[in-house]
Design a protein around this motif. Structure first.
Motif, PDB file in Angstrom:
ATOM      1  N   TYR A  50       0.483  -1.175   0.218  1.00 36.47           N
ATOM      2  CA  TYR A  50       0.224  -0.243   0.121  1.00 36.47           C
ATOM      3  C   TYR A  50       0.750   1.268   0.442  1.00 36.47           C
ATOM      4  CZ  TYR A  50      -4.589  -2.249   1.358  1.00 36.47           C
ATOM      5  OH  TYR A  50      -5.538  -3.940   1.143  1.00 36.47           O
ATOM      6  N   LYS A  51       1.945   1.165  -0.378  1.00 35.89           N
ATOM      7  CA  LYS A  51       2.847   1.966  -0.316  1.00 35.89           C
ATOM      8  C   LYS A  51       2.558   3.004  -1.165  1.00 35.89           C
ATOM      9  CE  LYS A  51       7.242  -0.103  -0.604  1.00 35.89           C
ATOM     10  NZ  LYS A  51       7.096  -1.325  -0.190  1.00 35.89           N
ATOM     11  N   GLY A  52       1.936   3.950  -1.018  1.00 36.87           N
ATOM     12  CA  GLY A  52       1.694   5.503  -2.007  1.00 36.87           C
ATOM     13  C   GLY A  52      -0.292   5.860  -1.411  1.00 36.87           C
ATOM     14  N   ARG A  53       0.011   5.140  -0.363  1.00 37.53           N
ATOM     15  CA  ARG A  53      -1.901   4.631  -0.521  1.00 37.53           C
ATOM     16  C   ARG A  53      -1.855   5.860   1.315  1.00 37.53           C
ATOM     17  NH1 ARG A  53      -4.988   0.927  -2.496  1.00 37.53           N
ATOM     18  NH2 ARG A  53      -6.831   2.660  -1.701  1.00 37.53           N
ATOM     19  N   THR A  54      -2.744   6.521   1.748  1.00 32.07           N
ATOM     20  CA  THR A  54      -3.221   7.032   2.525  1.00 32.07           C
ATOM     21  C   THR A  54      -4.303   7.046   3.667  1.00 32.07           C
ATOM     22  OG1 THR A  54      -1.657   8.967   2.694  1.00 32.07           O
ATOM     23  CG2 THR A  54      -3.547   9.391   4.030  1.00 32.07           C
ATOM     24  N   LEU A  55      -4.259   6.346   4.524  1.00 29.69           N
ATOM     25  CA  LEU A  55      -5.592   6.157   6.212  1.00 29.69           C
ATOM     26  C   LEU A  55      -5.985   6.784   7.018  1.00 29.69           C
ATOM     27  CD1 LEU A  55      -7.196   3.485   5.638  1.00 29.69           C
ATOM     28  CD2 LEU A  55      -5.905   2.097   7.475  1.00 29.69           C
ATOM     29  N   ASN A  56      -6.541   7.818   7.588  1.00 30.64           N
ATOM     30  CA  ASN A  56      -6.949   8.412   8.000  1.00 30.64           C
ATOM     31  C   ASN A  56      -7.833   8.047   9.243  1.00 30.64           C
ATOM     32  OD1 ASN A  56      -5.632  11.012   6.984  1.00 30.64           O
ATOM     33  ND2 ASN A  56      -6.945  10.938   5.592  1.00 30.64           N
ATOM     34  N   ILE A  57      -7.447   7.502  10.731  1.00 26.97           N
ATOM     35  CA  ILE A  57      -8.376   7.436  11.898  1.00 26.97           C
ATOM     36  C   ILE A  57      -8.935   8.440  12.511  1.00 26.97           C
ATOM     37  CG2 ILE A  57      -8.303   5.553  13.164  1.00 26.97           C
ATOM     38  CD1 ILE A  57      -6.362   3.852  11.213  1.00 26.97           C
ATOM     39  N   ILE A  58      -9.795   8.116  13.327  1.00 31.89           N
ATOM     40  CA  ILE A  58     -10.099   8.860  14.583  1.00 31.89           C
ATOM     41  C   ILE A  58     -10.846   8.035  15.356  1.00 31.89           C
ATOM     42  CG2 ILE A  58     -12.844   8.895  13.063  1.00 31.89           C
ATOM     43  CD1 ILE A  58     -12.822  11.984  14.856  1.00 31.89           C
ATOM     44  N   THR A  59     -10.276   8.635  16.367  1.00 33.84           N
ATOM     45  CA  THR A  59     -10.461   7.304  17.757  1.00 33.84           C
ATOM     46  C   THR A  59     -10.742   7.850  18.775  1.00 33.84           C
ATOM     47  OG1 THR A  59      -9.582   5.144  18.389  1.00 33.84           O
ATOM     48  CG2 THR A  59      -7.671   6.599  17.772  1.00 33.84           C
ATOM     49  N   HIS A  60     -10.554   6.555  20.030  1.00 34.33           N
ATOM     50  CA  HIS A  60     -10.279   7.984  21.374  1.00 34.33           C
ATOM     51  C   HIS A  60      -9.059   8.650  21.844  1.00 34.33           C
ATOM     52  CE1 HIS A  60     -11.491   7.673  25.512  1.00 34.33           C
ATOM     53  NE2 HIS A  60     -12.402   7.848  25.077  1.00 34.33           N
ATOM     54  N   ALA A  61     -10.013   8.931  22.613  1.00 31.60           N
ATOM     55  CA  ALA A  61      -8.063   9.358  23.784  1.00 31.60           C
ATOM     56  C   ALA A  61      -7.794   8.016  24.302  1.00 31.60           C
ATOM     57  CB  ALA A  61      -8.937  10.547  24.216  1.00 31.60           C
ATOM     58  N   VAL A  62      -6.431   7.841  24.064  1.00 29.22           N
ATOM     59  CA  VAL A  62      -5.656   6.663  24.836  1.00 29.22           C
ATOM     60  C   VAL A  62      -5.988   7.055  25.810  1.00 29.22           C
ATOM     61  CG1 VAL A  62      -3.711   6.885  23.176  1.00 29.22           C
ATOM     62  CG2 VAL A  62      -3.412   8.800  25.067  1.00 29.22           C
ATOM     63  N   PRO A  63      -5.774   5.665  27.062  1.00 29.73           N
ATOM     64  CA  PRO A  63      -5.483   4.482  25.907  1.00 29.73           C
ATOM     65  C   PRO A  63      -6.717   3.944  25.551  1.00 29.73           C
ATOM     66  CG  PRO A  63      -5.690   4.425  29.210  1.00 29.73           C
ATOM     67  CD  PRO A  63      -5.777   5.761  27.838  1.00 29.73           C
ATOM     68  N   VAL A  64      -7.957   4.587  26.512  1.00 30.70           N
ATOM     69  CA  VAL A  64      -8.683   3.217  26.137  1.00 30.70           C
ATOM     70  C   VAL A  64      -8.996   3.169  24.540  1.00 30.70           C
ATOM     71  CG1 VAL A  64     -11.301   2.610  26.152  1.00 30.70           C
ATOM     72  CG2 VAL A  64      -9.809   3.371  28.398  1.00 30.70           C
ATOM     73  N   ILE A  65      -9.313   2.020  23.300  1.00 30.54           N
ATOM     74  CA  ILE A  65      -9.142   1.790  22.401  1.00 30.54           C
ATOM     75  C   ILE A  65      -8.200   2.981  21.206  1.00 30.54           C
ATOM     76  CG2 ILE A  65     -10.542   2.377  20.531  1.00 30.54           C
ATOM     77  CD1 ILE A  65     -10.737  -0.509  21.396  1.00 30.54           C
ATOM     78  N   GLY A  66      -7.589   4.086  22.142  1.00 27.86           N
ATOM     79  CA  GLY A  66      -6.548   4.933  21.357  1.00 27.86           C
ATOM     80  C   GLY A  66      -5.708   4.332  21.568  1.00 27.86           C
ATOM     81  N   GLU A  67      -5.229   3.562  22.161  1.00 25.69           N
ATOM     82  CA  GLU A  67      -3.607   2.973  22.353  1.00 25.69           C
ATOM     83  C   GLU A  67      -3.584   1.321  21.340  1.00 25.69           C
ATOM     84  OE1 GLU A  67      -0.488   1.537  25.371  1.00 25.69           O
ATOM     85  OE2 GLU A  67      -1.932   2.427  26.093  1.00 25.69           O
TER      86      GLU A  67
END
Length: 509
Positions: A50-67
């Motif tokens: 997947y070189k050249g591909r970008t993935l943008n992720i939104i998640t909860h603050a660390v640590p819960v699920i965020g970590e």
């Protein structure tokens, strides 16, 4: 779900782990004992380019699920060559940060991590999980409840990465102690037993509050509960209310009457639960009147409190390898009640055996945006996140907030052989959790459009009553009035159509 600071040590450790080059012979550097073969294993994902591909992720603050989101994103980036950007957002802001781009037509994030109860609002914006992923062993191993939580209509729209429920945790060593048992019998006139009802729970908590029942020279307390208005208190209240308001013989709605869409949140069952919640404050640890989830986790998980109920994290915290109360705890169903409100007859029904209503509360989930231009990368990332090796790794770390959601996670051998739990502890844990799938009288989250508005209103009303600002009845009457206004704003038929899906889960239709 558990709240801790993500220290510089954790960040540095994660960076060090992921700065090394990938090799099929050295998967242990990723924190797993060994790779487990499959469609999304380390070996399989390392073959993706997947070189050249970008993935943008939104998640909860660390640590819960965020970590774990960040950890597995770094691993995925190294294995595939994709550029992975992770945005961490506090829980109170997460819903809006996800919804606003959708509502304004922006393609902000490819992958979303969020509370599964938001599916009523998010479902129009989510890409259905492709069949190739539905056919993986991990998906086929999902329990009945968590397959239902991930599904909207006849499509799986949420990618399962967690399974949550509320149940009771208790210090079994305190219940087994002969001196404690004698003292309890002398004071109450009955034997000390693991609580089967909320009345027993509160009685036991009051007895054990404020003295050194653990014999370690420290003062200990009765019950650690989530009481902070903006930190999931609404879920704690629902746990207490379920036994009094979810009648096993009355179908068609717990939060609303499905036929009329009249709120039931101010019915006598909910009012009684709130009165008891208020009375239970006398058995809380210092500061317990404003405990958030993290406080509850560390109070019970650290050995301060005898009893607790909420998500798995406090139990896992107690069972960490360095815990002073490791293998001194046990799990049991939420307490029940010998009387339950019957809204059909408008009377209390008395039962020979306590009414039990397991609460399959919201858990973390994930999804892929319909607007994403990298859906293939996004689904591969989620499949990798939840592959068997990563799931086993994440289940062992309390702060990660990943709890059992596959059938194999409910096998005692995993907890005894891999983690060193005592057999009795592991058996109480997996039996308590797995029996919820078989219950015929369950409570789920509301899962309708506008759910955040409903739960914010409920939390505000409960908080007012807990603070002595309003009597329980008035507080919940005011919540019911606000719920009617929310239904009118969102649209009665829109809310009813969504709520019918919740009722079908609760009534096992």
């Amino acid at each position: 779900m558990k709240l801790l600071k993500f220290t510089a040590f954790h960040i540095a450790a994660a960076a060090l782990v992921c700065s090394q080059s990938a090799s099929a012979q050295d998967w242990k550097k990723y924190g797993i004992d060994k790779d487990i073969p499959g469609a999304c294993s380390y070996e399989s994902i390392s073959k993706k380019d997947y070189k050249g591909r970008t993935l943008n992720i939104i998640t909860h603050a660390v640590p819960v699920i965020g970590e774990p989101t960040a950890l597995h994103a770094k691993q995925f980036q190294e294995l595939t060559g994709a550029k992975v950007n992770v945005v961490h957002v506090p829980f109170g802001d997460l819903f809006q940060r996800i919804m606003i781009p959708f509502q304004t037509g922006q393609n902000a994030y490819d992958v979303l991590f969020y509370g599964s109860l938001w599916i009523g609002d998010l479902n129009p914006y989510l890409e259905p999980v492709p069949k190739a992923y539905l056919d993986t062993p991990g998906m086929k191993d999902l329990t009945t409840n968590y397959r239902a939580v991930a599904t909207w209509g006849d499509q799986m729209l949420q990618y399962p990465i967690d399974g949550d429920r509320h149940y009771m945790k208790y210090r079994k060593d305190a219940f087994e102690n002969a001196a404690n048992r004698k003292k309890f019998k002398e004071k109450t006139g009955r034997e000390l037993t693991v609580p089967k009802t909320w009345e027993e729970y509160d009685q036991v908590a009051a007895f054990f509050n404020g003295w050194d029942w653990a014999g370690d020279g420290q003062v200990h307390y009765g019950s650690a509960e989530i009481t902070k208005r903006d930190d999931l208190m609404f879920s704690a209240f629902i746990s207490r209310a379920a036994a009094y308001a979810k009648h096993p013989g009355v179908k068609g709605g717990f939060y609303f009457d499905l036929q009329t869409m009249e709120p039931l949140i101010n019915s006598p069952g909910f009012v009684k639960a709130l009165d008891m919640f208020i009375a239970a404050k006398k058995s809380f640890p210092p500061g317990g009147n404003s405990f958030g989830l993290g406080d509850e986790i560390f109070s019970f998980g650290g050995g301060q409190a005898l009893l607790s109920y909420s998500w798995d994290d406090a139990f896992i915290q107690a069972q960490q390898s360095d815990s002073k109360i490791r293998n001194k705890v046990a799990a049991a169903p939420l307490p029940g009640s010998n009387e339950v409100w019957n809204r059909k007859t408008a009377k209390w029904d008395k039962l020979a055996a306590p009414n039990s209503a397991p609460y399959v509360t919201w858990g973390w989930t994930s999804g892929v945006s319909k607007a994403s231009k990298s859906k293939d990368v996004a689904f591969d990332y989620l499949c990798f996140f939840s592959n068997e090796a990563n799931a086993q790794h994440d289940l062992q770390i309390g702060r990660f907030g990943v709890n059992p959601y596959r059938s194999t996670h409910f096998e005692p051998a995993f907890w005894t052989e891999k983690l060193g739990w005592d057999k009795a502890v592991a058996t109480s844990y997996v039996n308590t959790l797995s029996e919820m799938d078989r219950s015929k009288n369950r409570v789920f989250d509301l899962r309708v459009p506008g759910v955040n508005q409903f739960m914010t209103s409920l939390a505000a009303g409960v908080a007012e009553a807990m603070a002595g600002q309003k009597p329980s009845r008035q507080a919940l009457d005011d919540v019911a009035k606000e719920w009617k206004r929310i239904v009118a704003r969102v649209g009665k038929e829109k809310v009813r159509d969504a709520y019918a899906r919740v009722v079908a889960l609760e009534d096992n239709q």
